[in-house]
Design a protein around this motif. Sequence first.
Motif, PDB file in Angstrom:
ATOM      1  N   ASP A  99      12.915  -7.886  -2.070  1.00 18.00           N
ATOM      2  CA  ASP A  99      11.484  -7.632  -1.908  1.00 18.00           C
ATOM      3  C   ASP A  99      10.653  -8.840  -2.341  1.00 18.00           C
ATOM      4  OD1 ASP A  99       9.559  -5.561  -1.053  1.00 18.00           O
ATOM      5  OD2 ASP A  99       8.810  -5.756  -3.108  1.00 18.00           O
ATOM      6  N   ARG A 131       7.040 -10.110   4.679  1.00 21.24           N
ATOM      7  CA  ARG A 131       6.467  -8.842   5.142  1.00 21.24           C
ATOM      8  C   ARG A 131       6.306  -8.832   6.664  1.00 21.24           C
ATOM      9  NH1 ARG A 131       6.293  -5.844   1.121  1.00 21.24           N
ATOM     10  NH2 ARG A 131       5.828  -6.601  -0.948  1.00 21.24           N
ATOM     11  N   ARG A 139       9.589  -6.982   8.564  1.00 22.31           N
ATOM     12  CA  ARG A 139       9.975  -5.656   8.062  1.00 22.31           C
ATOM     13  C   ARG A 139       9.552  -4.627   9.100  1.00 22.31           C
ATOM     14  NH1 ARG A 139       8.862  -5.713   1.544  1.00 22.31           N
ATOM     15  NH2 ARG A 139       9.467  -7.877   1.225  1.00 22.31           N
ATOM     16  N   PHE A 173       8.199  -1.585   8.349  1.00 23.18           N
ATOM     17  CA  PHE A 173       7.047  -0.786   7.939  1.00 23.18           C
ATOM     18  C   PHE A 173       6.043  -1.630   7.157  1.00 23.18           C
ATOM     19  CE2 PHE A 173      10.960   1.905   7.269  1.00 23.18           C
ATOM     20  CZ  PHE A 173      10.925   2.522   8.508  1.00 23.18           C
ATOM     21  N   SER A 218       5.869  -1.901   2.881  1.00 20.46           N
ATOM     22  CA  SER A 218       7.165  -1.382   2.447  1.00 20.46           C
ATOM     23  C   SER A 218       7.723  -2.188   1.280  1.00 20.46           C
ATOM     24  CB  SER A 218       8.158  -1.426   3.606  1.00 20.46           C
ATOM     25  OG  SER A 218       8.428  -2.774   3.955  1.00 20.46           O
ATOM     26  N   THR A 219       8.745  -1.638   0.656  1.00 29.80           N
ATOM     27  CA  THR A 219       9.486  -2.354  -0.376  1.00 29.80           C
ATOM     28  C   THR A 219      10.947  -2.432   0.040  1.00 29.80           C
ATOM     29  OG1 THR A 219       9.838  -0.322  -1.621  1.00 29.80           O
ATOM     30  CG2 THR A 219       7.970  -1.675  -2.270  1.00 29.80           C
ATOM     31  N   GLU A 229      14.818  -0.490   3.111  1.00 22.80           N
ATOM     32  CA  GLU A 229      13.372  -0.683   3.182  1.00 22.80           C
ATOM     33  C   GLU A 229      12.728   0.695   3.159  1.00 22.80           C
ATOM     34  OE1 GLU A 229       9.994  -2.447   6.245  1.00 22.80           O
ATOM     35  OE2 GLU A 229      12.125  -2.771   6.676  1.00 22.80           O
ATOM     36  N   GLN A 230      11.759   0.865   2.285  1.00 21.09           N
ATOM     37  CA  GLN A 230      11.080   2.155   2.197  1.00 21.09           C
ATOM     38  C   GLN A 230       9.577   1.971   2.352  1.00 21.09           C
ATOM     39  OE1 GLN A 230      12.288   4.816  -0.839  1.00 21.09           O
ATOM     40  NE2 GLN A 230      10.865   6.377  -0.176  1.00 21.09           N
ATOM     41  N   ALA A 231       9.022   2.765   3.255  1.00 24.33           N
ATOM     42  CA  ALA A 231       7.576   2.779   3.480  1.00 24.33           C
ATOM     43  C   ALA A 231       6.927   3.730   2.478  1.00 24.33           C
ATOM     44  CB  ALA A 231       7.265   3.225   4.908  1.00 24.33           C
ATOM     45  N   ARG A 288       9.317   6.907   5.016  1.00 24.36           N
ATOM     46  CA  ARG A 288      10.256   6.414   6.023  1.00 24.36           C
ATOM     47  C   ARG A 288      11.180   5.373   5.381  1.00 24.36           C
ATOM     48  NH1 ARG A 288       6.655   4.014  10.350  1.00 24.36           N
ATOM     49  NH2 ARG A 288       5.304   3.756   8.542  1.00 24.36           N
ATOM     50  N   VAL A 289      12.452   5.381   5.791  1.00 27.20           N
ATOM     51  CA  VAL A 289      13.448   4.481   5.200  1.00 27.20           C
ATOM     52  C   VAL A 289      14.294   3.865   6.313  1.00 27.20           C
ATOM     53  CG1 VAL A 289      15.462   4.337   3.675  1.00 27.20           C
ATOM     54  CG2 VAL A 289      13.581   5.872   3.101  1.00 27.20           C
TER      55      VAL A 289
END
Length: 174
Positions: free
Chosen positions: A55, A60, A63, A65, A68-69, A82-84, A88-89
């Motif tokens: 991250d 960015r 990615r 989303f 996201s991270t 990656e998670q929004a 969402r993943v």
Amino acid sequence: MSRQLISVAAALLMLAAAPALAEVKSATQGGFEVGGTVVIEAPPARVWAVLTAPDAWWSRDHRWFKASTLSLDLAPGGCWCEQAPDGRVSRHLETALVEPGSKLVLRGGLGPLQGQGATGGLTFEIKAEGEGSILTWAYIVGGYTPGGLEAWAAPVDGVLSAQLANLKARAEAD
């Protein structure tokens, strides 16, 4: 000295000062290999710490989303995920091999390759070089996609090279 010779000398100096060398090593309908080296003015422990915190260095702009991270679980089978913010993943890669501080192997299809019949191995190796480090990387992808994988090699190389330039900057900044 002629202008042409000065131009050639200047170009060679710029190449010598380049922080990363990357290339498409091979590309066919069935797969490709991209990779290179990055000279980083930071010790291997610092490079490892940054590498395993995607991250902090993965753009960015590349990615799935917004906002996201990215996270990386270093356990076997662990997720580069990656998670929004909305839940969402995306599972980008899976941890295959960890040699703490020196080698990381991830498996999977990055970005649009996720939706294709293709997968690959992304390997990072870190070696001490004086007070800094040499990061060597390779992404070898094989499988099927309509039209073949050959055309994917240069764009994937470009994206990975840019991300590793970010990693270099991050490792050298702290």
